[in-house]
Design a protein around this motif. Structure first.
Motif, PDB file in Angstrom:
ATOM      1  N   LYS A   1      -3.954  -3.157   7.153  1.00 22.31           N
ATOM      2  CA  LYS A   1      -3.312  -4.150   6.300  1.00 22.31           C
ATOM      3  C   LYS A   1      -3.067  -5.445   7.063  1.00 22.31           C
ATOM      4  O   LYS A   1      -3.279  -6.545   6.547  1.00 22.31           O
ATOM      5  CB  LYS A   1      -1.996  -3.598   5.760  1.00 22.31           C
TER       6      LYS A   1
ATOM      7  N   ARG B   1      -2.432   3.780  11.045  1.00 17.96           N
ATOM      8  CA  ARG B   1      -3.783   3.224  10.927  1.00 17.96           C
ATOM      9  C   ARG B   1      -3.886   2.312   9.698  1.00 17.96           C
ATOM     10  O   ARG B   1      -4.474   1.222   9.761  1.00 17.96           O
ATOM     11  CB  ARG B   1      -4.797   4.368  10.832  1.00 17.96           C
ATOM     12  N   LEU B   2      -3.304   2.753   8.595  1.00 19.92           N
ATOM     13  CA  LEU B   2      -3.328   1.953   7.374  1.00 19.92           C
ATOM     14  C   LEU B   2      -2.535   0.660   7.533  1.00 19.92           C
ATOM     15  O   LEU B   2      -2.915  -0.390   7.013  1.00 19.92           O
ATOM     16  CB  LEU B   2      -2.784   2.768   6.197  1.00 19.92           C
ATOM     17  N   GLN B   3      -1.428   0.737   8.246  1.00 19.03           N
ATOM     18  CA  GLN B   3      -0.632  -0.455   8.498  1.00 19.03           C
ATOM     19  C   GLN B   3      -1.413  -1.467   9.338  1.00 19.03           C
ATOM     20  O   GLN B   3      -1.366  -2.675   9.096  1.00 19.03           O
ATOM     21  CB  GLN B   3       0.673  -0.074   9.200  1.00 19.03           C
TER      22      GLN B   3
ATOM     23  N   ALA C   1     -12.340  -1.857   3.757  1.00 23.43           N
ATOM     24  CA  ALA C   1     -11.304  -1.167   2.987  1.00 23.43           C
ATOM     25  C   ALA C   1     -10.517  -2.077   2.052  1.00 23.43           C
ATOM     26  O   ALA C   1     -10.104  -1.645   0.972  1.00 23.43           O
ATOM     27  CB  ALA C   1     -10.331  -0.469   3.945  1.00 23.43           C
TER      28      ALA C   1
ATOM     29  N   PHE D   1       1.529   4.715   1.243  1.00 22.49           N
ATOM     30  CA  PHE D   1       1.135   5.594   2.335  1.00 22.49           C
ATOM     31  C   PHE D   1       1.445   7.042   1.960  1.00 22.49           C
ATOM     32  O   PHE D   1       2.557   7.525   2.142  1.00 22.49           O
ATOM     33  CB  PHE D   1       1.882   5.205   3.613  1.00 22.49           C
TER      34      PHE D   1
ATOM     35  N   LEU E   1       0.838  -1.197   0.000  1.00 24.99           N
ATOM     36  CA  LEU E   1       0.000   0.000   0.000  1.00 24.99           C
ATOM     37  C   LEU E   1       0.871   1.244   0.000  1.00 24.99           C
ATOM     38  O   LEU E   1       1.892   1.295   0.675  1.00 24.99           O
ATOM     39  CB  LEU E   1      -0.910   0.007   1.222  1.00 24.99           C
TER      40      LEU E   1
ATOM     41  N   LYS F   1      -0.703   6.790   8.624  1.00 21.56           N
ATOM     42  CA  LYS F   1       0.200   5.729   8.188  1.00 21.56           C
ATOM     43  C   LYS F   1       0.104   4.517   9.119  1.00 21.56           C
ATOM     44  O   LYS F   1       0.014   3.376   8.671  1.00 21.56           O
ATOM     45  CB  LYS F   1       1.641   6.243   8.144  1.00 21.56           C
TER      46      LYS F   1
END
Length: 247
Positions: free
Chosen positions: A49, A44-46, A91, A35, A33, A42
């Protein structure tokens, strides 16, 4: 051309020889992904994932019907957060379960909120190539589909390519989420940044009953209209609250 004829021959023979039903468990693999935000998002996205990469789904099928459902997590990790897991489903994978009737060409999607959305005459215009590879010792062929969508940036129609690897020796036209219609089970599907990988394949000689969820169904347009109305109501409530605070 010879390869395509050979594939069709295998399909014809295997229709008479193979079992009546089965189940496939899929694992998830995410592309790297990007970022764009180097701040708080960053992390939160990790996290999203990580949760998505640990999710599992199952495809159950018989000769006429299939269901694609999330396998509920029984994580022993004390830090496991179901809310984070649901966000990851929205997501990165799917927050819905899918049910498909091949004879009626009818699909029912059970949304996360329990609403049943029905689609009839669903069709995917696959392009089948000659490229092949083995997945769990099954010879699979590559098929692609160009799915259209309206870009938020340009407002114009654009396309994303879906890639499926199907096994003609398993003569059932089913696959992950809402993708089916190929002359063989889809053992690997790449949709956007997510790849569904067959990790366990179980075939049965008896017929497994695939039960559709019961309840009132609505069309996809009706469901999207309700979402927009709900989003508008939330936005209006937020604006009213902000005005009160200003006073």
């Amino acid at each position: 051309m010879k390869k395509i004829v050979f594939v069709l021959l295998i399909l014809f023979v295997s229709n008479a020889l193979f079992s009546q039903s089965g189940r496939i468990d899929y694992l998830i693999k995410l592309d790297s992904l990007s970022f764009k935000d180097n701040g708080k998002f960053k992390e939160r996205l990790q996290k999203m994932k990580e949760y998505a990469s640990n999710q599992k789904f199952k495809l159950s099928f018989n000769t006429n019907r299939s269901s694609f459902e999330y396998i509920e997590s029984l994580s022993s990790d004390p830090s496991f957060n179901e809310s984070e897991n649901i966000i990851a489903r929205f997501a990165a994978t799917t927050a819905s379960d899918f049910y498909y009737d091949r004879i009626e060409n009818r699909e029912i999607q059970k949304k996360n909120d329990g609403q049943l959305v029905e689609k009839t005459n669903a069709r995917v215009d696959w392009v089948i190539g000659t490229e092949s590879k083995k997945i769990d010792n099954y010879l699979c062929y590559k098929a692609t589909y160009q799915e259209s969508y309206i870009s938020r940036k340009s407002g114009k129609k654009e396309y994303t390519e879906i890639v499926a690897w199907f096994a003609p020796i398993l003569p059932y036209g089913y696959g992950p989420i809402q993708f089916y219609g190929l002359p063989g089970l889809i053992l690997e599907l790449k949709y956007k940044n997510t790849t569904y990988l067959a990790a366990r394949i179980e075939l049965k000689d008896d017929t497994v009953d695939i039960k559709f969820p019961k309840g009132r169904t609505i069309t996809e347009d009706e469901y999207n209209s309700r979402l927009q109305s709900s989003a508008g109501a939330v936005l209006l409530t937020r604006k009213k609250a902000e005005k009160k605070e200003q006073k």
